[in-house]
Design a protein around this motif. Structure first.
Motif, PDB file in Angstrom:
ATOM      1  N   SER A  38       0.828  -1.205   0.000  1.00  0.00           N
ATOM      2  CA  SER A  38       0.000   0.000   0.000  1.00  0.00           C
ATOM      3  C   SER A  38       0.863   1.257   0.000  1.00  0.00           C
ATOM      4  O   SER A  38       0.594   2.213  -0.727  1.00  0.00           O
ATOM      5  CB  SER A  38      -0.930   0.003   1.221  1.00  0.00           C
ATOM      6  N   TYR A  39       1.907   1.238   0.825  1.00  0.00           N
ATOM      7  CA  TYR A  39       2.810   2.393   0.815  1.00  0.00           C
ATOM      8  C   TYR A  39       3.387   2.626  -0.574  1.00  0.00           C
ATOM      9  O   TYR A  39       3.379   3.732  -1.107  1.00  0.00           O
ATOM     10  CB  TYR A  39       3.948   2.200   1.830  1.00  0.00           C
ATOM     11  N   GLY A  40       3.877   1.554  -1.159  1.00  0.00           N
ATOM     12  CA  GLY A  40       4.518   1.675  -2.464  1.00  0.00           C
ATOM     13  C   GLY A  40       3.565   2.212  -3.520  1.00  0.00           C
ATOM     14  O   GLY A  40       3.925   3.088  -4.317  1.00  0.00           O
ATOM     15  N   LEU A  41       2.345   1.700  -3.538  1.00  0.00           N
ATOM     16  CA  LEU A  41       1.370   2.139  -4.544  1.00  0.00           C
ATOM     17  C   LEU A  41       0.975   3.600  -4.325  1.00  0.00           C
ATOM     18  O   LEU A  41       0.835   4.371  -5.267  1.00  0.00           O
ATOM     19  CB  LEU A  41       0.130   1.231  -4.507  1.00  0.00           C
ATOM     20  N   GLU A  42       0.799   3.974  -3.064  1.00  0.00           N
ATOM     21  CA  GLU A  42       0.439   5.362  -2.777  1.00  0.00           C
ATOM     22  C   GLU A  42       1.562   6.316  -3.172  1.00  0.00           C
ATOM     23  O   GLU A  42       1.319   7.380  -3.743  1.00  0.00           O
ATOM     24  CB  GLU A  42       0.105   5.539  -1.283  1.00  0.00           C
ATOM     25  N   TYR A  43       2.796   5.932  -2.858  1.00  0.00           N
ATOM     26  CA  TYR A  43       3.913   6.803  -3.227  1.00  0.00           C
ATOM     27  C   TYR A  43       3.963   7.002  -4.742  1.00  0.00           C
ATOM     28  O   TYR A  43       4.243   8.095  -5.229  1.00  0.00           O
ATOM     29  CB  TYR A  43       5.246   6.215  -2.739  1.00  0.00           C
ATOM     30  N   ALA A  44       3.683   5.930  -5.479  1.00  0.00           N
ATOM     31  CA  ALA A  44       3.744   6.034  -6.941  1.00  0.00           C
ATOM     32  C   ALA A  44       2.690   7.020  -7.460  1.00  0.00           C
ATOM     33  O   ALA A  44       2.922   7.752  -8.423  1.00  0.00           O
ATOM     34  CB  ALA A  44       3.558   4.655  -7.570  1.00  0.00           C
ATOM     35  N   ILE A  45       1.529   7.043  -6.804  1.00  0.00           N
ATOM     36  CA  ILE A  45       0.503   8.018  -7.177  1.00  0.00           C
ATOM     37  C   ILE A  45       1.032   9.434  -6.956  1.00  0.00           C
ATOM     38  O   ILE A  45       0.907  10.313  -7.812  1.00  0.00           O
ATOM     39  CB  ILE A  45      -0.794   7.775  -6.364  1.00  0.00           C
ATOM     40  N   SER A  46       1.646   9.647  -5.791  1.00  0.00           N
ATOM     41  CA  SER A  46       2.204  10.967  -5.487  1.00  0.00           C
ATOM     42  C   SER A  46       3.301  11.329  -6.481  1.00  0.00           C
ATOM     43  O   SER A  46       3.399  12.478  -6.929  1.00  0.00           O
ATOM     44  CB  SER A  46       2.797  10.975  -4.068  1.00  0.00           C
ATOM     45  N   ASP A  47       4.135  10.368  -6.813  1.00  0.00           N
ATOM     46  CA  ASP A  47       5.240  10.636  -7.727  1.00  0.00           C
ATOM     47  C   ASP A  47       4.717  11.057  -9.101  1.00  0.00           C
ATOM     48  O   ASP A  47       5.283  11.937  -9.750  1.00  0.00           O
ATOM     49  CB  ASP A  47       6.143   9.402  -7.840  1.00  0.00           C
ATOM     50  N   GLY A  48       3.625  10.433  -9.530  1.00  0.00           N
ATOM     51  CA  GLY A  48       3.017  10.835 -10.797  1.00  0.00           C
ATOM     52  C   GLY A  48       2.555  12.283 -10.747  1.00  0.00           C
ATOM     53  O   GLY A  48       2.651  13.026 -11.734  1.00  0.00           O
ATOM     54  N   ALA A  49       2.061  12.690  -9.584  1.00  0.00           N
ATOM     55  CA  ALA A  49       1.606  14.072  -9.425  1.00  0.00           C
ATOM     56  C   ALA A  49       2.775  15.045  -9.535  1.00  0.00           C
ATOM     57  O   ALA A  49       2.682  16.079 -10.208  1.00  0.00           O
ATOM     58  CB  ALA A  49       0.911  14.230  -8.068  1.00  0.00           C
ATOM     59  N   ILE A  50       3.884  14.697  -8.886  1.00  0.00           N
ATOM     60  CA  ILE A  50       5.053  15.587  -8.965  1.00  0.00           C
ATOM     61  C   ILE A  50       5.541  15.672 -10.407  1.00  0.00           C
ATOM     62  O   ILE A  50       5.902  16.746 -10.898  1.00  0.00           O
ATOM     63  CB  ILE A  50       6.192  15.095  -8.041  1.00  0.00           C
ATOM     64  N   ALA A  51       5.520  14.517 -11.090  1.00  0.00           N
ATOM     65  CA  ALA A  51       5.965  14.501 -12.488  1.00  0.00           C
ATOM     66  C   ALA A  51       5.128  15.474 -13.319  1.00  0.00           C
ATOM     67  O   ALA A  51       5.654  16.247 -14.116  1.00  0.00           O
ATOM     68  CB  ALA A  51       5.878  13.081 -13.045  1.00  0.00           C
ATOM     69  N   MET A  52       3.810  15.459 -13.119  1.00  0.00           N
ATOM     70  CA  MET A  52       2.951  16.360 -13.890  1.00  0.00           C
ATOM     71  C   MET A  52       3.280  17.823 -13.623  1.00  0.00           C
ATOM     72  O   MET A  52       3.319  18.649 -14.541  1.00  0.00           O
ATOM     73  CB  MET A  52       1.469  16.108 -13.557  1.00  0.00           C
TER      74      MET A  52
END
Lengths: 751, 751
Positions: free
Chosen positions: A466-480
């Protein structure tokens, strides 16, 4: 004009104005039923407040336990008093500051028990004697036949008690009592004079170090005010320690009304008093209640819906109401607030807010606010950026100046990104980016492994998947955001990290699962198994978490083998059943197969069908949920309200759309259950969604037009909504095999 | 004037001014030796501060223990760093906030041990490499040959480090370390930029909840600033938790100087930074040190003494210096302070102070301040009244916003009374009376028994006799104030309570002792026996406590059977010896018979001879104490300095008088050891005490004149001192059997 004519003219003018006023006055609060969600596991707040108000003044039952996280559960016929702060919809109980309780006769300094009410200040009550509406709550306390009424402003609670005749009427103020995990550690009451007391309550609970001050003004001079340290009476006009209590005595005639205005402040008693002076002058309780009603009407009026079904109107406006309990004001009327750096910040240029249940709200509630509450979003983001400046990272689950680190991920990132990407005013973009990046680069909570290995080893952290998946969501946001800002290096780095979900996917089982090393998975593996707080998933299982890739649905489809196997697995999700085990999280409720509507990780899943050109399946699911998993009864929520997220999902979906991706401004279209929804935007524009030929059977969109032109996309862009206009759906009882089907008409994760 | 003449004229004028300035400039700091009292049990602060300054910046040894209450003991050749707050002369260790330590080479994040200095930031040092004078301290740290210098203003510590050439120079800031009971519970450091860091340190210790903020400005941009949570490095520019540390890196050339200005604040980092900006502009360390020296000179100059014995000059001015370490400033330069009600109070109209060691200082230090520091007394009283307003009672032993309840009694009462009775300006008399009375009417700490029974039963409270005697002193003070205010009822009530000492006196043994009931005493009874903290007396025995009736010496004389038996017993006190037992308080030091000069309950006893017309006996005792129990060596104090009281006793007695009654303005005359003492009063008047024919043998006053008229009283009134004038004693080597002998010439307790 002669004098008579003049008088008549002005009288007429006045009448016209009055009429115009009454015409523009809405009465949407009539649809709100605060009891919805007070039963089952809804955990909503019951009591009086204003939208996003810092005061939530309402009753507290004697029971403690999971279903009393808000202090009140419909099943409980007792009241120990009325306190000024409450959570709404959480899974952990806290707050309950400044408990007042009126009584007559013998003074009880302790609350007593449900079985022995005589020896405590506790009273029974009947639901038939309760009235609850936005900004107002009243109840008759059975024991002494005292009527208690309350209303509130942003930072002031207004109590009104109607007493019988007695020379032993009194009101107990008990600073010991709190809700749930809350325990008073330092309390203080000072009698300033016979109509003014002040003090504070510092407590330890979910918020490890909560500090809140109050000032209380009485409408009538007290006959006597006694202070107690637990049960020991103080000689002086001050009591401190961890057990401060006050008893305020009056002689009352029959039906005499005693009122109390209680200002609260995160900063000082002085500011608490100032808050009263700024927000409530005089003693007109009904006027303040009417003003609270008006404030609610104004906010509820931002979405005007029409439905022939009165229950739907009630569910919708109660849901909209429940989205605006928190984030709640956590400052003073002059802008002062108490920061997470444990310092008082003076006259901040924004309204500081608290109660950030971000893991829940980033999905639907925060995106909804970008449409209906742009100014409040600015306050939310600035409050979050202040937390960053004061603590080095964006909030995770922030409560009254305290980081609770509750729930996986760094959900603040995507909320800041969403606001920035949508151009919400009053946000410092560079600071926002700095805050997002710094938060994503911390070494805490598994991020060190993300940085080093690209994934979080299952043995290094509980709930690692869950941590890993949530972080990836956040990382996508930073990328945008990085992309928009032209920060290419950051864009590439975080885009790569946003694909980390692939690392947790084991093609041999077809699910995400705990990865132990580059070559090993946790065994045995069971996609149904959930172990609360100690397993690899947070409040869920592999069936539920495999879909948690809103930032790259296209990539997920490919990962699962393409559209066909993806769709087949998605179909199965809604039908399959299995044993989650004895240790499963009690948050997993509202099940349709393994889809769990009662908890957040599922909230976007129905919309994944749009990505594979099968929007009718989305329509079927969301209409089922809207019609069956929400009701206008006390058990009308199928899981914790989660500080507005469960209700925000309803609000979106009743209108026919949802922020399945929480930050890219692409709102997926589902199936509008309202006949008409008018979003009243901040700049005066309106965006109308109409559902022609809509009925419980006609749930499928046959065709659509946007501003009169044919519209075949199964999503609508935030920018199009903000431009205002009209989106008209024609509904039918059979799936359209053309609308939203073509590749060009499907929503997308990122472009 | 032609141009040359003009130039010459102004040159001359400049010269005159310079000369005048240098004439008026005093150099009394030359006599101060801060090392006096750093050995034995003196426990004085070593380091740089200004009079009553909030910053006490000085070295901290690695040792912990009773003799390290100030963080520094002369016996210890180690330094772990320089911290900004220290106690001076207490019997409990606390504070030690904001420890900085410079080093080069490998970074050590822990202090290390005395045996393994290589693996810690600890260093050795030699006393020969130390310089200590008022407002300045320097030392060479042996390990890395770094010279550390420090000076201070009221709220800012100024550090100056001279480094060797190294690209690995650094300064460790360790917020974990504290002194004595102190333990960090919440720490925070934030890097604002490469020359500014800020943060706070909240700790638990003697002060249960101490909170202090800082801002630190560097003279040179740091190469790098690393933050640590214990030993774990932070990625971001903020660290919180209970173990915050920072390492500030520099590359330094040979003898390169790095300076740091650290502002402290009880309120916020913002205020801490403001304090720096208000108090130290620029980087001229020597100028700030010179200003500190000037401030000390100004305060020391309030008493100009003359003695041919250089040791006496050193002892006197060091004593005077030591009386002005505390009460210390506990506010910000804009008047903000953090109250005992745990709230920030803005822009108070007085300078809030803390470190109120009142059980000690009410005897001599506070009365001395009424002569030399009337404005500071106003601040002290207003700080104490604020504590009353915020907590319901006057302070007992108050430390940085916390009541420690250390030591028996309510000593704040007599200090407020003394200031009021002497007409100190800026005190609200009605509030002062309210505060005194409320404090004396609390039910805590045995007062409930005083109210009910007139005495405290020995089984109800430890140290009951000491509590009872101290309360009676306070009650006498309230009675005097009530009398002056015309509050007859209060006067009668408290006057009666002030006689409570009689209840503890058992005529069958001739001592005060623990009373168990109206008819029973604690047995067995031993007048020598002392049991630390668990017996009937606080840091003393029956021999010492039987005399503790300064408020009614006449009554005590009668109680002991009249002048003869009283005098005989008093004579015996100074000669008798006995076994105090294994559990005796280590505070009982400086013994002459059973008279214990090292602890406060004895401090007035020598003057009791004046009350029976035998002032020569007082002279003998006080001269003995002045000459033998104080010295200019590190062990020059015979007991804990007790936050100025031991030194204040010396200052009074060297001048030839003492406030044996701490609030009635009747100063008993002893034997001046100074040839001349000039008190420079606030209104410009002076009061001079001359001792003609004075010598180590000529200790007896033969005769005296006040302003030229014969003066035969063995006391002088406060009012007479304040009027200014000259009191001239003629000394001789034999007791005069006329001076101060007659009944009319004896001091009195109350009139």
């Amino acid at each position: 004009m002669n004098k008579n004519l003049k008088t008549a003219f002005f009288a007429l003018l006045g009448l016209c104005c009055l009429q115009m006023q009454s015409q523009t006055k809405q009465n949407l609060t009539q649809y709100v039923d605060p009891f919805i969600g007070t039963g089952f596991h809804g955990h909503v707040f019951m009591g009086a407040n204003v939208p996003f108000g810092g005061v939530q003044l309402g009753p507290v039952n004697i029971s403690q336990g999971w279903d009393w996280c808000s202090g009140y559960h419909y099943s409980d016929p007792t009241i120990i008093g009325f306190s000024h702060t409450h959570l709404s919809g959480t899974g952990i109980g806290d707050l309950g500051d400044f408990l007042f309780m009126p009584a007559i006769g013998k003074v009880n300094l302790k609350k007593g028990t449900a079985k022995d009410m005589a020896n405590g200040y506790i009273s029974g009550f009947d639901h038939k004697d309760e009235v609850a509406k936005p900004g107002y709550y009243s109840v008759i306390l059975k024991k002494n036949k005292i009527k208690a009424e309350m209303t509130a402003t942003e930072r002031v609670g207004f109590q009104k008690y109607t007493f019988p005749a007695s020379d032993q009427s009194h009101i107990v103020l008990d600073l010991v009592e709190g809700i749930g995990w809350d325990r008073a550690v330092d309390t203080y009451i000072k009698v300033k004079n016979d109509t003014l007391i002040e003090g504070y309550r510092f407590s330890k609970g979910w918020a490890a170090d909560q500090r809140i001050y109050f000032a209380a003004i009485l409408s009538k001079p007290a006959k006597k005010i006694q202070l107690y340290d637990n049960t020991k009476e103080m000689i002086n006009k001050v009591v401190s320690g961890d057990s401060a209590k006050a008893v305020i005595h009056f002689a009352t005639s029959k039906d005499e009304v005693i009122k109390i205005k209680v200002g609260i402040s995160p900063v000082s008693t002085e500011n608490a008093l100032m808050n009263i002076k700024k927000e409530i002058s005089g003693w007109d309780f009904e006027k303040v209640a009417a003003q609270a009603d008006e404030k609610w009407n104004k906010e509820l009026g931002k979405i005007a819906v029409k439905s022939a079904d009165p229950a739907k109107m009630k569910i919708f406006y109660t849901a909209l109401y429940h989205t605006m309990i928190a984030p709640s004001i956590f400052n003073d009327s002059n802008g002062d607030y108490y920061g997470t750096d444990k310092q008082v910040h003076r006259a901040a240029g924004f309204t500081n807010l608290t109660t950030f249940s971000l893991w829940d709200t980033y999905r639907g509630a925060n995106p909804l606010f970008t449409l209906t509450q742009p100014e409040k979003v600015s306050d939310m983001i600035n409050s979050m950026l202040a937390i960053y400046k004061e603590s080095g990272h964006l909030p995770v689950w922030h409560l009254m100046g305290n980081e609770t680190y509750c729930m996986p991920g760094n959900s603040g990132i995507q909320i800041v990104a969403d606001a920035y990407l949508k151009g919400i005013k009053g946000i410092d973009g560079e600071l926002a980016f700095e805050a997002m990046k710094a938060t994503a680069m911390q070494d805490d909570r598994g991020v060190n492994f993300v940085k080093k290995l690209g994934y979080i080893p299952g043995d290094s952290l509980r709930e690692s998947v869950s941590y890993g998946l949530e972080y990836a969501i956040s990382d996508g946001a930073i990328a945008m955001v990085a992309k928009k800002m032209g920060k290419t290096e950051d864009y590439n780095y975080f885009l790569n990290r946003s694909k980390a979900y692939k690392k947790y996917y084991d093609p041999s089982v077809g699910f995400v699962r705990a990865k132990l090393s580059d070559t090993a998975w946790r065994t045995p593996f069971d996609p149904f198994k959930s172990i609360h707080e100690k397993g690899d998933f947070s409040e869920g299982n592999a069936w539920q978490y495999t879909w948690l890739v809103p930032q790259d649905v296209e990539g997920l489809i490919a990962l699962l083998g393409g559209e066909k196997p993806f769709t087949k697995k998605l179909d199965t999700l809604f039908t399959i059943s299995g044993d989650m085990g004895a240790e499963a999280s009690s948050d997993i409720t509202g099940l349709i197969g393994q889809y769990a509507h009662g908890n957040e990780p599922s909230h976007h899943i129905t919309y994944l069908y749009n990505f594979v050109g099968q929007p009718w399946k989305t329509a079927e699911k969301v209409r089922y949920i809207v019609d069956n998993l929400y009701s206008d009864k006390t058990d009308g929520l199928c899981g914790n309200e989660d500080v507005g997220q469960m209700s925000a999902w309803y609000v979106w979906n009743a209108m026919g759309m949802y922020s399945a991706n929480p930050y890219n401004g692409v709102y997926c279209i589902g199936s509008p259950s309202m006949d008409e929804s008018v979003l009243k935007l901040a700049d005066g524009k309106t965006f109308t969604v109409k559902a022609l030929n809509n009925s419980p059977k006609n749930i499928y969109i046959q065709k659509a037009t946007l501003n009169g032109k044919e519209y075949s996309k199964s999503y609508i862009l935030h920018a199009d909504v903000m431009n205002g206009g009209e989106l008209v759906f024609t509904m039918g009882d059979k799936p359209s095999k053309s609308w939203g089907v073509a590749a060009k008409d499907r929503p997308y994760s990122a472009k």
